[in-house]
Scaffold this motif. Structure first.
Motif, mmCIF file in Angstrom:
data_model
loop_
_atom_site.group_PDB
_atom_site.id
_atom_site.type_symbol
_atom_site.label_atom_id
_atom_site.label_comp_id
_atom_site.label_asym_id
_atom_site.label_seq_id
_atom_site.Cartn_x
_atom_site.Cartn_y
_atom_site.Cartn_z
ATOM 1 N N ALA A 53 0.812 -1.224 0.000
ATOM 2 C CA ALA A 53 0.000 0.000 0.000
ATOM 3 C C ALA A 53 0.840 1.267 0.000
ATOM 4 C CB ALA A 53 -0.944 -0.010 1.203
ATOM 5 N N ASP A 54 2.059 1.208 0.539
ATOM 6 C CA ASP A 54 2.901 2.413 0.576
ATOM 7 C C ASP A 54 3.685 2.634 -0.710
ATOM 8 O OD1 ASP A 54 4.794 0.423 0.723
ATOM 9 O OD2 ASP A 54 5.741 1.125 2.566
ATOM 10 N N GLY A 55 3.416 1.798 -1.711
ATOM 11 C CA GLY A 55 4.076 1.960 -3.005
ATOM 12 C C GLY A 55 5.320 1.104 -3.184
ATOM 13 N N GLN A 56 5.811 0.491 -2.124
ATOM 14 C CA GLN A 56 6.987 -0.374 -2.245
ATOM 15 C C GLN A 56 6.603 -1.690 -2.928
ATOM 16 O OE1 GLN A 56 10.101 -0.432 0.859
ATOM 17 N NE2 GLN A 56 8.574 0.513 2.214
ATOM 18 N N THR A 57 7.573 -2.309 -3.580
ATOM 19 C CA THR A 57 7.369 -3.610 -4.202
ATOM 20 C C THR A 57 8.494 -4.551 -3.796
ATOM 21 O OG1 THR A 57 8.579 -2.948 -6.203
ATOM 22 C CG2 THR A 57 6.182 -2.628 -6.202
ATOM 23 N N VAL A 58 8.184 -5.843 -3.760
ATOM 24 C CA VAL A 58 9.179 -6.869 -3.450
ATOM 25 C C VAL A 58 9.049 -7.984 -4.490
ATOM 26 C CG1 VAL A 58 9.980 -8.578 -1.785
ATOM 27 C CG2 VAL A 58 9.155 -6.360 -0.972
#
Length: 221
Positions: free
Chosen positions: A175-180
């Motif tokens: 939700a905070d825009g980070q991706t893994v």
């Protein structure tokens, strides 16, 4: 006459001394005034400097609180895709997310290297499969399991077979825009009884009806 001259000279000297003394007093007062103004100016200059220092400290604290997410502190364990052929129209990703951070993590979407037209986060409620509103929330220090008949990541509109022995990569969006990114996730055959996504799964996904109009549809990349 000499005595009078001496007296006049002495009086003049005294008068001169008084005048000089008065001038000296005015200069001292002026000096004090200047010193006072300078002191007030210095105090005013110091105040903004203190405020700036506090703001910088707050900014540093905020940045330190935002932890960078990666596949080490957000692990995906025992992950696999269900084997499927193109004509099936869909497959799904299962596994266990493990949150090793000190903050709740909200998974809101994903993409994969499978050639497909749509990706969605799903849940099964009372035997009926539907999109998971709000995504998956993994609490700090907790696990979140994706499994057949419950929450899962659905890959729809297949353009290729997904065969046992193949591997694919997945990129999960938070939700905070980070991706893994999680790489080399295997494909497995599972028993027919274990592949149930909900009573309406085959009817809905054969033609992909009832899903394309949702705001959270994810076109696959």
């Amino acid at each position: 006459m000499r005595i009078s001259a001496v007296k006049i000279t002495a009086a003049a000297a005294v008068a001169s001394a008084l005048v000089l003394s008065a001038c000296g007093s005015d200069d001292s007062a002026a000096d004090m005034t200047v010193t006072s103004v300078a002191t007030e100016t210095d105090t005013t200059t110091t105040t903004p400097s203190t405020t700036t220092s506090t703001s910088t400290s707050t900014s540093t604290t905020t940045e330190a609180a935002a932890e960078k997410l990666n596949s080490d502190n957000v692990q995906l364990k025992d992950a696999y895709f269900k084997a499927a052929v193109k004509d099936d129209g869909h497959t799904a990703l299962f596994g266990v997310f493990e949150n090793d951070t000190d903050q709740p993590l909200n998974i809101v979407g994903f993409t994969s290297t499978i050639d497909a037209g749509m990706n969605q986060l799903h849940e099964v409620v009372n035997g009926v499969m539907k999109e998971k509103e709000g995504g998956f929330v993994v609490e700090p220090g907790q696990d979140y399991e994706l499994k057949p008949g419950a929450d899962h990541m659905m890959v729809m509109k297949l353009n290729q077979d997904v065969k046992a022995g193949d591997t694919f990569d997945v990129t999960v969006e938070f939700a905070d825009g980070q991706t893994v990114e999680y790489t080399n996730i295997p494909v497995r055959e599972i028993a027919s009884g274990a592949e149930n996504y909900g009573d309406d799964s085959h009817a809905d996904h054969a033609g992909h009806e009832g899903h394309e109009g949702h705001d959270h549809d994810k076109e696959a990349h």
